[in-house]
Design an enzyme around this catalytic site. Structure first.
Site, PDB file in Angstrom:
ATOM      1  N   GLU A 118       0.826  -1.215   0.000  1.00 51.02           N
ATOM      2  CA  GLU A 118       0.000   0.000   0.000  1.00 51.02           C
ATOM      3  C   GLU A 118       0.863   1.269   0.000  1.00 51.02           C
ATOM      4  O   GLU A 118       0.384   2.354   0.339  1.00 51.02           O
ATOM      5  CB  GLU A 118      -0.922   0.016   1.228  1.00 51.02           C
ATOM      6  CG  GLU A 118      -1.901  -1.140   1.315  1.00 51.02           C
ATOM      7  CD  GLU A 118      -3.031  -1.051   0.312  1.00 51.02           C
ATOM      8  OE1 GLU A 118      -3.057  -0.080  -0.481  1.00 51.02           O
ATOM      9  OE2 GLU A 118      -3.881  -1.952   0.315  1.00 51.02           O
ATOM     10  N   HIS A 141      -3.921   1.967   9.006  1.00 50.58           N
ATOM     11  CA  HIS A 141      -4.947   1.140   8.368  1.00 50.58           C
ATOM     12  C   HIS A 141      -5.049  -0.178   9.118  1.00 50.58           C
ATOM     13  O   HIS A 141      -4.041  -0.838   9.384  1.00 50.58           O
ATOM     14  CB  HIS A 141      -4.611   0.860   6.908  1.00 50.58           C
ATOM     15  CG  HIS A 141      -5.461  -0.217   6.310  1.00 50.58           C
ATOM     16  ND1 HIS A 141      -6.841  -0.117   6.245  1.00 50.58           N
ATOM     17  CD2 HIS A 141      -5.166  -1.428   5.789  1.00 50.58           C
ATOM     18  CE1 HIS A 141      -7.340  -1.221   5.706  1.00 50.58           C
ATOM     19  NE2 HIS A 141      -6.343  -2.037   5.425  1.00 50.58           N
ATOM     20  N   HIS A 143      -8.251  -3.435  10.564  1.00 52.35           N
ATOM     21  CA  HIS A 143      -9.522  -4.093  10.277  1.00 52.35           C
ATOM     22  C   HIS A 143     -10.417  -4.140  11.524  1.00 52.35           C
ATOM     23  O   HIS A 143     -10.558  -5.186  12.168  1.00 52.35           O
ATOM     24  CB  HIS A 143      -9.261  -5.520   9.762  1.00 52.35           C
ATOM     25  CG  HIS A 143      -8.573  -5.568   8.443  1.00 52.35           C
ATOM     26  ND1 HIS A 143      -8.108  -6.751   7.882  1.00 52.35           N
ATOM     27  CD2 HIS A 143      -8.262  -4.593   7.549  1.00 52.35           C
ATOM     28  CE1 HIS A 143      -7.553  -6.494   6.713  1.00 52.35           C
ATOM     29  NE2 HIS A 143      -7.627  -5.198   6.490  1.00 52.35           N
ATOM     30  N   HIS A 213     -13.797  -3.962   3.739  1.00 57.64           N
ATOM     31  CA  HIS A 213     -12.350  -4.186   3.837  1.00 57.64           C
ATOM     32  C   HIS A 213     -11.816  -3.811   5.214  1.00 57.64           C
ATOM     33  O   HIS A 213     -11.340  -4.657   5.957  1.00 57.64           O
ATOM     34  CB  HIS A 213     -11.636  -3.377   2.743  1.00 57.64           C
ATOM     35  CG  HIS A 213     -10.147  -3.529   2.749  1.00 57.64           C
ATOM     36  ND1 HIS A 213      -9.372  -3.195   1.651  1.00 57.64           N
ATOM     37  CD2 HIS A 213      -9.266  -3.947   3.689  1.00 57.64           C
ATOM     38  CE1 HIS A 213      -8.103  -3.433   1.932  1.00 57.64           C
ATOM     39  NE2 HIS A 213      -8.012  -3.878   3.169  1.00 57.64           N
TER      40      HIS A 213
END
Length: 264
Positions: A118, A141, A143, A213
C-alpha cells in the site's frame, strides 16, 4: 540496510507504533499480515542526513512526494511483530528528489524486506496531508471488526445517517470523532484508485471506512489515529449490541448532539 541515527522525537514515535500495534493485535484487528502504519517524518531529518544511505529501489511516486522521509510497515509483515521486532517488520525510507525511487535508511532488517504494497496509497495520503492538513503526520490502516460489519449494512449507503447513529450511542463518540467517518466505496487494494478514494475521504473526515475491507485513520500521531478508530468502532459495537439484543436504541436526540458540539 539503514544506518541513520534516529532523533529522540522519532524514536518516541516508533515506541508509540509498537504500543498501538499491540492494541490492534489484542483487538483482533490485525490478523496475519493485515493492516499497515506510516508516519511522515520529513521534518525530523535534513536532506544531508538522508541522502546517500541505502540502495535506490525504483518506484513511481507522486511527484510532490519527492524528498519525503516516511516510516512505513513492510509487505507481508505482521503488525504484532512491531511490538518487539520493529526493525525487522518496518522501515524508514527516503524518496529521492525525482520521486522515481526510494532508499531504506533505517530498519528493513529482514531477508527480502520491502515496504507495504500500500506504499502508493500512503505516499499519496502524506502528500495530500502535507498540503491540506499538515498537522496529520500519521496514517493507520487496520480491520476494526464492527466498523467492517457496518460497511456491509445498508446504512453504509447513507453516510450522514450512519454517522448520526454512531454519534447517538454515547456522548464521547460525538466529542472524540466530531467529523465522523467517510463511507469510502470499494476499491482494489494496493491500487491508485484506492489512494484516490481515501484522499477524497480525508478532505472532510479523519476516518475512511473502506467498504467491505477495513478502516484507515489519519491524525497528528499514531496514538491519535488509534483513538479515532477505537472510539468510532465503539459506536458501531454499541449499535450492533442493541440490534443483537432485539431493540432499536433510543439514542441521543439531535438537540443533545448539537449541545455536544461545544466540546468538539
Amino acid at each position: 540496510m539503514g544506518t541513520i541515527k534516529l532523533p529522540n522525537e522519532v524514536q518516541k514515535e516508533l515506541n508509540n507504533v509498537s504500543k498501538v500495534a499491540g492494541y490492534l493485535w489484542q483487538r483482533e484487528w490485525a490478523e496475519r499480515n493485515a493492516g499497515n502504519i506510516s508516519i511522515n517524518l520529513t521534518s525530523f531529518f535534513s536532506k544531508e542526513e538522508v541522502k546517500g544511505i541505502g540502495t535506490e529501489v525504483p518506484f513511481d511516486f507522486p511527484k510532490g512526494a519527492a524528498g519525503f522521509v516516511i516510516y512505513i510497515t513492510g509487505t507481508g509483515c505482521y503488525l504484532r511483530d512491531l511490538i518487539d521486532k520493529i526493525e525487522e517488520a518496518s522501515c524508514i525510507l527516503y524518496i529521492n528528489e525525482d520521486a522515481t525511487a526510494y532508499s531504506i535508511i533505517w530498519g528493513g532488517k529482514r531477508e527480502g524486506f520491502g515496504p507495504t504494497c500500500e506504499l502508493i496509497s500512503h505516499a499519496s495520503i502524506h502528500l495530500f496531508n502535507s498540503i491540506n492538513h499538515p498537522e496529520n503526520l500519521a496514517v493507520v490502516h487496520t480491520h476494526p471488526l464492527e466498523l467492517i460489519c457496518m460497511s456491509h449494512h445498508e446504512l453504509f449507503n447513507d453516510e450522514e445517517e450512519l454517522n448520526r447513529q454512531l454519534w447517538m450511542m454515547c456522548p464521547e463518540i460525538k466529542v472524540f470523532v466530531p467529523k465522523g467517518i467517510h463511507c469510502t466505496p470499494y476499491a482494489l487494494s494496493s491500487t491508485e484508485p484506492l489512494a484516490k478514494v481515501t484522499i477524497e475521504a480525508f478532505k472532510t473526515r479523519n476516518i475512511s471506512l473502506w467498504e467491505k475491507h477495513g478502516a484507515t485513520a489519519t491524525a497528528p500521531d499514531v496514538e491519535k489515529a488509534w483513538d479515532f478508530l477505537d472510539v468510532a468502532n465503539k459506536g458501531a459495537k454499541l449499535l450492533m449490541m442493541c440490534w443483537a439484543a432485539g431493540f432499536k436504541p433510543a439514542g441521543l436526540s439531535n438537540k443533545q448532539l448539537t449541545e455536544l458540539e461545544q466540546f468538539t
